[in-house]
Motif scaffolding. Structure first.
Motif, short mmCIF file in Angstrom:
data_model
loop_
_atom_site.label_atom_id
_atom_site.label_comp_id
_atom_site.label_asym_id
_atom_site.label_seq_id
_atom_site.Cartn_x
_atom_site.Cartn_y
_atom_site.Cartn_z
N LEU A 20 0.82 -1.21 0.10
CA LEU A 20 0.02 0.04 -0.12
C LEU A 20 1.00 1.28 -0.01
N LYS A 21 1.93 1.23 0.55
CA LYS A 21 2.94 2.40 0.71
C LYS A 21 3.67 2.40 -0.73
N TYR A 22 3.84 1.54 -1.37
CA TYR A 22 4.59 1.41 -2.78
C TYR A 22 3.74 1.00 -3.81
N PRO A 23 2.75 1.43 -4.23
CA PRO A 23 1.72 0.72 -4.73
C PRO A 23 2.29 0.44 -6.32
N HIS A 24 2.87 1.53 -6.87
CA HIS A 24 3.37 1.54 -8.32
C HIS A 24 4.62 0.38 -8.41
N MET A 25 5.45 0.22 -7.58
CA MET A 25 6.12 -1.03 -7.48
C MET A 25 5.56 -2.14 -7.63
N PHE A 26 4.52 -2.57 -6.67
CA PHE A 26 3.91 -3.89 -6.62
C PHE A 26 2.92 -3.83 -7.66
N ALA A 27 2.37 -2.86 -8.01
CA ALA A 27 1.42 -3.03 -9.48
C ALA A 27 2.22 -3.38 -10.67
N ALA A 28 3.50 -3.36 -10.57
CA ALA A 28 4.29 -3.36 -11.90
C ALA A 28 4.91 -4.94 -11.88
N ALA A 29 4.51 -5.43 -10.73
CA ALA A 29 5.26 -7.01 -10.70
C ALA A 29 4.49 -7.92 -11.53
N ASP A 30 5.17 -8.73 -12.36
CA ASP A 30 4.36 -10.18 -12.88
C ASP A 30 4.50 -11.19 -11.96
N VAL A 31 5.79 -11.05 -11.39
CA VAL A 31 5.73 -12.07 -10.00
C VAL A 31 6.24 -11.48 -8.77
N LEU A 32 5.94 -11.61 -7.66
CA LEU A 32 6.31 -11.13 -6.39
C LEU A 32 6.86 -12.01 -5.49
N VAL A 33 7.98 -12.12 -5.19
CA VAL A 33 8.72 -13.21 -4.55
C VAL A 33 8.87 -12.61 -2.96
N VAL A 34 8.41 -13.15 -1.95
CA VAL A 34 8.31 -12.81 -0.53
C VAL A 34 9.34 -13.51 -0.06
N ASN A 35 10.62 -12.89 0.26
CA ASN A 35 11.83 -13.76 0.57
C ASN A 35 11.94 -13.78 2.21
N LYS A 36 13.03 -14.35 2.81
CA LYS A 36 13.44 -14.43 4.10
C LYS A 36 12.17 -14.76 4.97
N ILE A 37 11.35 -15.99 4.46
CA ILE A 37 10.34 -16.68 5.52
C ILE A 37 10.84 -17.27 6.63
N ASP A 38 11.99 -17.56 6.43
CA ASP A 38 12.84 -18.36 7.68
C ASP A 38 12.64 -17.36 8.82
N LEU A 39 12.61 -16.20 8.67
CA LEU A 39 12.55 -15.26 9.75
C LEU A 39 11.21 -14.94 10.33
N LEU A 40 10.21 -15.36 9.53
CA LEU A 40 8.84 -15.27 9.87
C LEU A 40 8.41 -15.40 11.64
N PRO A 41 9.00 -16.29 12.16
CA PRO A 41 8.69 -16.64 13.58
C PRO A 41 9.36 -15.24 14.47
N TYR A 42 10.28 -14.52 13.86
CA TYR A 42 10.92 -13.51 14.71
C TYR A 42 10.34 -12.09 14.40
N VAL A 43 9.56 -11.81 13.15
CA VAL A 43 9.32 -10.51 13.02
C VAL A 43 7.67 -10.51 12.98
N ASP A 44 7.21 -9.19 12.93
CA ASP A 44 5.80 -8.93 12.98
C ASP A 44 5.29 -8.83 11.47
N PHE A 45 4.94 -9.89 10.69
CA PHE A 45 4.68 -9.74 9.36
C PHE A 45 3.26 -10.38 9.19
N ASP A 46 2.35 -9.59 9.13
CA ASP A 46 0.91 -10.25 8.95
C ASP A 46 0.66 -10.68 7.53
N VAL A 47 0.81 -12.05 7.26
CA VAL A 47 0.83 -12.74 6.01
C VAL A 47 -0.71 -12.57 5.21
N GLY A 48 -1.58 -12.53 6.27
CA GLY A 48 -2.98 -12.47 5.86
C GLY A 48 -3.36 -10.86 5.27
N ALA A 49 -2.82 -10.07 5.89
CA ALA A 49 -3.00 -8.61 5.55
C ALA A 49 -2.24 -8.31 4.32
#
Ligand code: MG
Length: 254
Positions: free
Chosen positions: A190-219
């Motif tokens: 939502l903060k950088y919509p032009h970049m995210f709108a431009a993506a054909d593929v969106l790779v979410v990296n560092k998911i091994d760190l999910l237990p340690y960070v506040d990242f709401d996957v659903g949102a």
């Protein structure tokens, strides 16, 4: 006399929103008339229009040059530190046997990333943009000339790290891959919509760190769907290896 930024350079001339000094150095400052109704704002819009129009023409030429050689070019964009180079290093080591790979590295300064890629054994060219915040189609053209990639190869173009400027400039690539890491926070679409709108593929990296960070996957998924409902989203850990089979399968399919 440069009057735009107050530096007083006697050789400076005003060029719309930027001004160029006698030694060729370009300063980026808001033009005093920018934002006011009338001539200054009109000129600014015209210059932006001209720059993007020229870039689009060069991008079309790149696209045709690449297509003639059956070369797949992927424009990799992300904020600094999202893991572009790490993902590329691993992808090359695990996939380059299947199809020739070459890389163009974009950074403001240094050839640190090119050295990392060179260590994998594939051809690489580093482009330094100096004060520039993105690669453009002319830079890619010159990079491709220097790189001379093999026919039927994959060329990964690692853009300068930021979520703003690279989204505006078509390079002539076949697809745009946006990489973000879970450490950056789920609010970025939502903060950088032009970049995210431009993506054909969106790779979410560092998911091994999910237990340690506040990242709401659903949102995150909800917001991605708002700005880019057709993006292909992949969750990976470029260091631990999670999700990379799907990433490689996607690369083989294009
Ligand atoms: Mg990098």
């Amino acid at each position: 006399m440069c009057t735009t930024c107050g530096c007083g350079d006697p050789s400076g001339t005003r060029v719309g929103v930027v001004h160029q000094h006698g030694d060729g150095e370009v300063h980026l400052h808001p033009h005093p008339e920018v934002g006011r109704p009338g001539d200054g704002a009109t000129r600014t819009v015209q210059i932006e229009h001209d720059i993007l129009g020229r870039n689009d023409a060069l991008a079309a030429a790149n696209r045709s040059w690449l297509a003639q050689r059956h070369i797949l070019a992927l424009n990799m964009m992300s904020s600094p530190g999202a893991g572009k180079t790490t993902l590329l290093e691993r992808t090359i080591r695990e996939m380059a046997h299947a199809r020739p790979v070459a890389v163009i590295e974009g950074d403001q300064e240094t050839d640190l990333d090119a050295a990392r890629i060179r260590a994998t054994g594939v051809p690489v060219v580093q482009i330094n943009t100096g004060a520039g915040c993105h690669l453009d189609a002319d830079m890619l053209r010159r990079g491709l000339e220097a790189l001379a990639p093999a026919d039927h190869s994959v060329v990964f173009v690692e853009n300068v790290g930021n979520l703003v400027c690279p989204a505006l400039f078509d390079l002539g690539e076949a697809h745009r891959v946006v990489i973000m890491s879970v450490t950056e926070g789920a609010d970025k679409p939502l903060k950088y919509p032009h970049m995210f709108a431009a993506a054909d593929v969106l790779v979410v990296n560092k998911i091994d760190l999910l237990p340690y960070v506040d990242f709401d996957v659903g949102a995150f998924h909800r917001d991605v769907a708002l700005v880019n409902p057709t993006a292909q989203v992949q969750h990976v850990s470029a260091t631990r290896g999670d999700g990379l089979d799907a990433w490689y399968a996607g690369l083989r399919a294009v």
